[in-house]
Scaffold this motif. Structure first.
Motif, short mmCIF file in Angstrom:
data_model
loop_
_atom_site.label_atom_id
_atom_site.label_comp_id
_atom_site.label_asym_id
_atom_site.label_seq_id
_atom_site.Cartn_x
_atom_site.Cartn_y
_atom_site.Cartn_z
N ALA A 116 0.83 -1.22 0.00
CA ALA A 116 0.00 0.00 0.00
C ALA A 116 0.85 1.26 0.00
N TYR A 117 2.15 1.13 0.29
CA TYR A 117 3.00 2.30 0.46
C TYR A 117 3.28 2.96 -0.89
N ALA A 118 3.06 4.26 -0.97
CA ALA A 118 3.36 5.00 -2.20
C ALA A 118 3.84 6.40 -1.83
N VAL A 119 4.87 6.84 -2.53
CA VAL A 119 5.39 8.19 -2.33
C VAL A 119 4.98 9.02 -3.53
N ASN A 120 4.29 10.14 -3.29
CA ASN A 120 3.99 11.01 -4.41
C ASN A 120 5.14 11.99 -4.57
N TYR A 121 5.88 11.83 -5.64
CA TYR A 121 7.07 12.64 -5.86
C TYR A 121 6.95 13.32 -7.22
N VAL A 122 6.96 14.64 -7.21
CA VAL A 122 6.71 15.46 -8.39
C VAL A 122 5.65 14.83 -9.32
N GLY A 123 4.53 14.49 -8.72
CA GLY A 123 3.39 14.03 -9.51
C GLY A 123 3.40 12.56 -9.85
N MET A 124 4.45 11.82 -9.43
CA MET A 124 4.51 10.38 -9.74
C MET A 124 4.35 9.59 -8.46
N ASP A 125 3.62 8.48 -8.54
CA ASP A 125 3.51 7.59 -7.38
C ASP A 125 4.64 6.58 -7.43
N LEU A 126 5.51 6.62 -6.45
CA LEU A 126 6.65 5.68 -6.40
C LEU A 126 6.33 4.58 -5.39
N THR A 127 6.53 3.34 -5.79
CA THR A 127 6.18 2.20 -4.93
C THR A 127 7.27 1.13 -5.01
N VAL A 128 7.20 0.16 -4.10
CA VAL A 128 8.06 -1.02 -4.26
C VAL A 128 7.49 -1.83 -5.42
N ASP A 129 8.33 -2.76 -5.96
CA ASP A 129 7.92 -3.45 -7.19
C ASP A 129 7.38 -4.84 -6.97
N GLY A 130 7.72 -5.45 -5.84
CA GLY A 130 7.23 -6.80 -5.63
C GLY A 130 7.80 -7.42 -4.38
N PHE A 131 7.69 -8.74 -4.31
CA PHE A 131 8.06 -9.45 -3.09
C PHE A 131 8.87 -10.69 -3.44
N ALA A 132 9.82 -11.00 -2.59
CA ALA A 132 10.62 -12.22 -2.75
C ALA A 132 10.20 -13.19 -1.67
N VAL A 133 9.87 -14.40 -2.08
CA VAL A 133 9.49 -15.44 -1.11
C VAL A 133 10.67 -16.40 -1.00
N ALA A 134 11.27 -16.47 0.19
CA ALA A 134 12.43 -17.34 0.38
C ALA A 134 12.03 -18.60 1.12
N SER A 135 12.53 -19.73 0.65
CA SER A 135 12.25 -20.99 1.32
C SER A 135 13.29 -21.22 2.40
N SER A 136 12.86 -21.08 3.66
CA SER A 136 13.77 -21.44 4.75
C SER A 136 13.37 -22.80 5.32
N SER A 137 12.15 -23.27 4.94
CA SER A 137 11.66 -24.55 5.47
C SER A 137 12.14 -25.73 4.62
N GLY A 138 12.36 -25.48 3.34
CA GLY A 138 12.69 -26.57 2.43
C GLY A 138 11.48 -27.43 2.06
N ASP A 139 10.31 -26.98 2.46
CA ASP A 139 9.09 -27.76 2.25
C ASP A 139 8.24 -27.13 1.14
N PRO A 140 7.97 -27.89 0.06
CA PRO A 140 7.18 -27.31 -1.05
C PRO A 140 5.81 -26.80 -0.60
N ASN A 141 5.19 -27.50 0.36
CA ASN A 141 3.85 -27.07 0.80
C ASN A 141 3.92 -25.73 1.54
N ALA A 142 4.93 -25.62 2.41
CA ALA A 142 5.08 -24.36 3.16
C ALA A 142 5.39 -23.22 2.18
N PHE A 143 6.15 -23.53 1.13
CA PHE A 143 6.50 -22.51 0.14
C PHE A 143 5.24 -22.06 -0.61
N THR A 144 4.43 -23.04 -0.99
CA THR A 144 3.17 -22.72 -1.67
C THR A 144 2.29 -21.83 -0.79
#
Ligand code: SF4
Length: 446
Positions: A116-144
């Motif tokens: 939801a975070y957006a910065v309005n900078y000189v008329g443009m909305d700047l946001t993050v681009d996405g998310f990285a999901v890291a597998s620390s469990s090693g379990d395909p189900n937990a990753f899903t």
């Protein structure tokens, strides 16, 4: 091997028709060899020549696009080492990392806030681009489950982080019809990852301990038919990150070394000190990351990173402009003053934000000064009494006001006499030099 300008020239029509914007085919060939123009700018290249020129025409750093429902994060396609040589094209994607060992509710809350975070900078909305999901469990189900939790809170592109191809496959399955980045293939697992990337049409992140090992791996993976690669050549501290990032960019651009001609992914949070994460990320934005995965989402550090990124990836030869016209601030009435400024974005937003913040109503007349700030435009002859009067008439400002009062920026007080000549039935006032002083001026001096 890239072709020289003369070799390219021999493949061009040699008619010097100028349609590409250059006076001769030779001039165009030289620019093409320096990667400063696109081959498509010449409409007369034969299909045979196009094939031969493909290598020279291809950008030295491959464009890689991660896609999801309505969103895209693109990196690569850069053609210069330094922004002032031309421009940087594709802003490095900023991604926030979560782990599949975190509870789904925690993931959702974190992703919802960052999404939801957006910065309005000189008329443009700047946001993050996405998310990285890291597998620390090693379990395909937990990753899903983790990927689904991200998807329930955001539609932005995803990076799937695991060295286990079965886990990666589960993540890809949860993102059907999207183009994620699968990170990562290494010297041991690359074949399975290359197969998965090929069948799912995903981009593939490659991890290697040295540039030589990386070049060997990218060649092998390309030979398997996977072209959209993103490379992690290591270098987690500031010095190593700078050296490796610069070497990769130099080899790709100056030597046309295709085996390293891919966007680089970096992980500033892995330095181990959360306080230094933003510093590393800032360096990665400037030199020369394609994707940046952060471990912390914090508006106080994301804000400057988004603004820095926007500034670095703005064409230095083209000022950011706003549309000339008459703008209403705080619902002005006919008796309210007309403030005048130029159409350089930063100037416009400085003035507009100060007036808006004061709560005082005004009309803001934005003149066409070719995107220059007030003093620069005045010195260049782009902001003078004649142009201001033309804007007043062209935008029918007199029809909007009952009291014809116009306020000049203090820096161009010298124009007031001439403007009185151009607009004899208007009251010409000289405002403050700085936008920050406008509210007090409007309150006490108008
Ligand atoms: Fe030559 Fe093509 Fe440019 Fe015409 S458009 S001058 S043919 S390079």
């Amino acid at each position: 091997m890239a072709l020289t300008g003369i070799q390219i020239y021999k493949l061009l029509p040699q008619t010097n028709c100028k349609e590409c914007g250059y006076p001769t085919c030779l001039a165009f060939a030289m620019k093409l060899s320096a990667k400063q123009v696109e081959l498509s700018a010449c409409p007369y290249v034969t299909p045979e020549a196009k094939t031969q020129l493909a290598e020279s025409a291809a950008p030295p750093i491959r464009l890689v696009a991660l896609k999801s429902d309505g969103y895209e994060a693109k990196a690569g396609n850069e053609v210069v080492l330094f922004r002032h040589e031309k421009t940087f094209y594709n802003k490095p994607g900023l991604f926030i990392r979560i782990y599949d060992s975190q509870p789904a509710e925690t993931i959702k809350a974190l992703v919802t806030e960052a999404n939801a975070y957006a910065v309005n900078y000189v008329g443009m909305d700047l946001t993050v681009d996405g998310f990285a999901v890291a597998s620390s469990s090693g379990d395909p189900n937990a990753f899903t489950t983790a990927v689904q939790a991200v998807r329930s809170a955001s539609k932005r592109p995803v990076i799937l982080m695991t060295r286990d191809v079965a886990v990666a496959r589960a993540g890809v399955k949860a993102l059907q019809a999207e183009t994620p980045l699968i990170y990562g293939a290494d010297a041991k697992n690359w074949e399975g990852f290359a197969d998965l990337a090929k069948e799912s049409k995903a981009a593939l992140g490659i991890i290697a301990g040295s540039l030589a090992e990386m070049a060997e791996l990218t060649d092998k993976i390309k030979a398997k038919g996977v072209e959209d690669l993103v490379i992690d050549p290591g270098g987690r501290d500031l010095g190593a990150g700078l050296a490796i990032g610069t070497t990769v960019r130099r080899l790709a651009i100056k030597k046309n070394f295709r085996a390293l001609g891919f966007p680089v992914i970096t992980f500033p949070g892995e330095v181990g000190d959360p306080g230094l994460e933003a510093v590393h990320a800032a360096q990665a934005i400037t030199k020369y990351a394609g994707f940046i995965v952060l471990d912390h989402f914090n508006p106080s550090t994301i804000y400057p990173l988004l603004v820095l990124r926007q500034n670095i990836y703005t064409d230095p030869q083209k000022p950011i402009q706003v549309q000339p016209g008459i703008y209403e601030i705080n619902a002005p009435k006919p008796e309210d003053p007309v403030l005048v400024t130029t159409n350089f974005s930063i100037t416009y937003f400085s003035v507009a934000n100060e007036v808006e913040g004061s709560g005082l109503p005004a009309w803001l007349l934005v003149t066409d000064a070719e995107g220059m700030s007030v003093l620069t435009a005045w010195a260049a002859g782009k902001f003078d009494a004649e142009r201001i009067a033309k804007a007043v008439k062209g935008f029918n400002v007199a029809d909007k006001v009952s009291r014809k009062r116009i306020v000049l920026p203090g820096h161009v007080a010298v124009l007031s006499g001439e403007l009185e000549g151009e607009l004899p039935d208007w009251e010409i006032r000289v405002g403050p030099r700085e936008a920050v002083d406008l509210p007090a001026f409007m309150k006490h001096a108008l």
